[in-house]
Design an enzyme around this catalytic site. Structure first.
Site, PDB file in Angstrom:
ATOM      1  N   GLY A 176       0.821  -1.202   0.000  1.00  0.00           N
ATOM      2  CA  GLY A 176       0.000   0.000   0.000  1.00  0.00           C
ATOM      3  C   GLY A 176       0.852   1.247   0.000  1.00  0.00           C
TER       4      GLY A 176
ATOM      5  N   GLY B 202      -5.538  -8.175  -6.813  1.00  0.00           N
ATOM      6  CA  GLY B 202      -4.241  -7.862  -7.387  1.00  0.00           C
ATOM      7  C   GLY B 202      -3.288  -9.015  -7.135  1.00  0.00           C
TER       8      GLY B 202
ATOM      9  N   ARG C 107     -12.198  -8.552 -15.520  1.00  0.00           N
ATOM     10  CA  ARG C 107     -11.205  -9.140 -16.409  1.00  0.00           C
ATOM     11  C   ARG C 107     -11.241 -10.651 -16.232  1.00  0.00           C
ATOM     12  NH1 ARG C 107      -8.213  -7.138 -12.027  1.00  0.00           N
ATOM     13  NH2 ARG C 107      -6.711  -8.607 -11.102  1.00  0.00           N
TER      14      ARG C 107
ATOM     15  N   ARG D 145      -6.287  -2.812   4.554  1.00  0.00           N
ATOM     16  CA  ARG D 145      -6.043  -1.671   5.421  1.00  0.00           C
ATOM     17  C   ARG D 145      -7.244  -1.521   6.344  1.00  0.00           C
ATOM     18  NH1 ARG D 145      -1.474  -2.004   4.244  1.00  0.00           N
ATOM     19  NH2 ARG D 145      -0.043  -0.416   3.407  1.00  0.00           N
TER      20      ARG D 145
ATOM     21  N   ASP E 195      -6.031  -8.426  10.465  1.00  0.00           N
ATOM     22  CA  ASP E 195      -4.615  -8.097  10.636  1.00  0.00           C
ATOM     23  C   ASP E 195      -4.415  -6.591  10.665  1.00  0.00           C
ATOM     24  OD1 ASP E 195      -1.823  -8.783  10.846  1.00  0.00           O
ATOM     25  OD2 ASP E 195      -1.598  -8.020   8.797  1.00  0.00           O
TER      26      ASP E 195
ATOM     27  N   HIS F 204      -1.060  -6.310  12.527  1.00  0.00           N
ATOM     28  CA  HIS F 204      -0.509  -5.876  11.242  1.00  0.00           C
ATOM     29  C   HIS F 204       0.838  -6.550  10.964  1.00  0.00           C
ATOM     30  CE1 HIS F 204      -0.497  -2.354   8.140  1.00  0.00           C
ATOM     31  NE2 HIS F 204      -0.036  -3.488   7.615  1.00  0.00           N
TER      32      HIS F 204
END
Length: 316
Positions: A72, A146, A172, A228, A251, A275
């Protein structure tokens, strides 16, 4: 090339760095290693407070590349307004996929199989048996497809799932199947037993998981957030957890770090890790390979990888 390159890893510990630049080590110390105005390639310190990583940006009047070591870039983007047009922001695609996907599977399996309950029972000396949900035969929905989302699916493949659905910003087709556009998310949510969030935090995804999103989830479904914290509306999630309708494995949280007295710690049906999706033994060798490759491209004036945006364009 004699420009400065700021690295958060001591340059002598990175084998294969191209010759030419002046390499400066800076990992967030109070004193800068050199004049920020002479920095051409800035690698943002990893796992440091966002404000610290942005601190030198206003003085980096000649910087050409800002490279994060995270997937990120939302923690850096507010500082880009200080930079001149044409500066490229690159992320760390290829560095965190393995570790984050491992943790995702860990959180799913630990939550479904009740591992936190077993740990607490072990502390009491209690033999806690009984039936638990399996991952086998479940429908899984990956929101944010992604490179990390794809890596998660790679590791889900052996678990005999009933179905994997994929959602991204635009439609896609991949080798594993169709990726649905975000507009189809409301129709996919009611079928999912496990919903995995691996999307970047953008204006479009902030509080994507709101009360309506959670209401559409199947009763008993598990929400897993390795994206996030801001992708989830914490207040709405707390209400859903306290109702017992859904469970969660997180997380990342909002706020983060999560304050000691925050009610999310004590909410029913939630597993929280601090995290730790990226910082593992897999990080450093992959980060070093990325930096060697990017800096070699930079020195040789070849196209950089992982360019997220360029300042002065409509994306910045």
């Amino acid at each position: 090339m004699t420009a400065d390159v700021w690295l958060p890893i001591p340059p002598q510990e990175i084998e294969g760095l191209p010759e030419g630049p002046h390499y400066r080590f800076w990992n967030g110390a109070e004193d800068f290693p050199a004049d920020p105005a002479e920095c051409a390639f800035y690698v943002v310190p990893y796992m440091k407070p966002p404000a610290l990583g942005r601190r030198p940006l206003p003085q980096m009047t000649n910087v050409e590349v800002v490279q994060t070591l995270s997937a990120g870039t939302d923690h850096v983007e507010p500082g880009l307004r200080h930079l001149r047009p044409g500066v490229r922001l690159c992320n760390a695609r290829g560095v965190h996929e393995a570790s984050t996907a491992e943790l995702t599977l860990t959180l799913i399996l630990a939550s479904l199989r009740g591992v936190p309950d077993f740990v607490r029972a072990q502390e009491r000396g209690e033999w806690l048996g009984g039936f638990r949900p399996a991952l086998a035969d479940k429908n899984v929905l990956i929101v944010g497809y992604g490179s990390i989302g794809a890596a998660i699916e790679d590791r889900l493949a052996p678990f005999e799932l009933a179905r994997v659905a994929r959602v991204a910003r635009s439609e896609r087709t991949t080798a594993r199947g169709v990726v649905h556009p975000l507009t189809e998310l409301p129709a996919l949510l009611p079928e999912a037993d496990v919903v995995i969030l691996s999307t970047p935090l953008t204006d479009a995804t902030r509080h994507l998981v709101d009360a309506d999103f959670l209401a559409r989830m199947k009763d008993g479904a598990l929400l897993v957030n390795v994206a996030r914290g801001g992708v989830v509306d914490t207040k709405a999630l707390l209400a859903a957890l306290e109702s017992g309708r859904v469970t969660a494995a997180l997380d990342v949280t909002d706020p983060e770090p999560l304050p000691q007295d925050h009610p999310l710690w004590q909410a029913p049906g939630v597993l929280i890790s601090p995290h730790v999706g990226g910082p593992t033994s897999a990080f450093l060798p992959r980060a070093k390979r990325l930096l060697v490759d990017q800096l070699s491209r930079y020195v040789n004036r070849e196209p950089l990888r992982n360019v997220i945006l360029t300042t002065g364009t409509t994306h910045a």
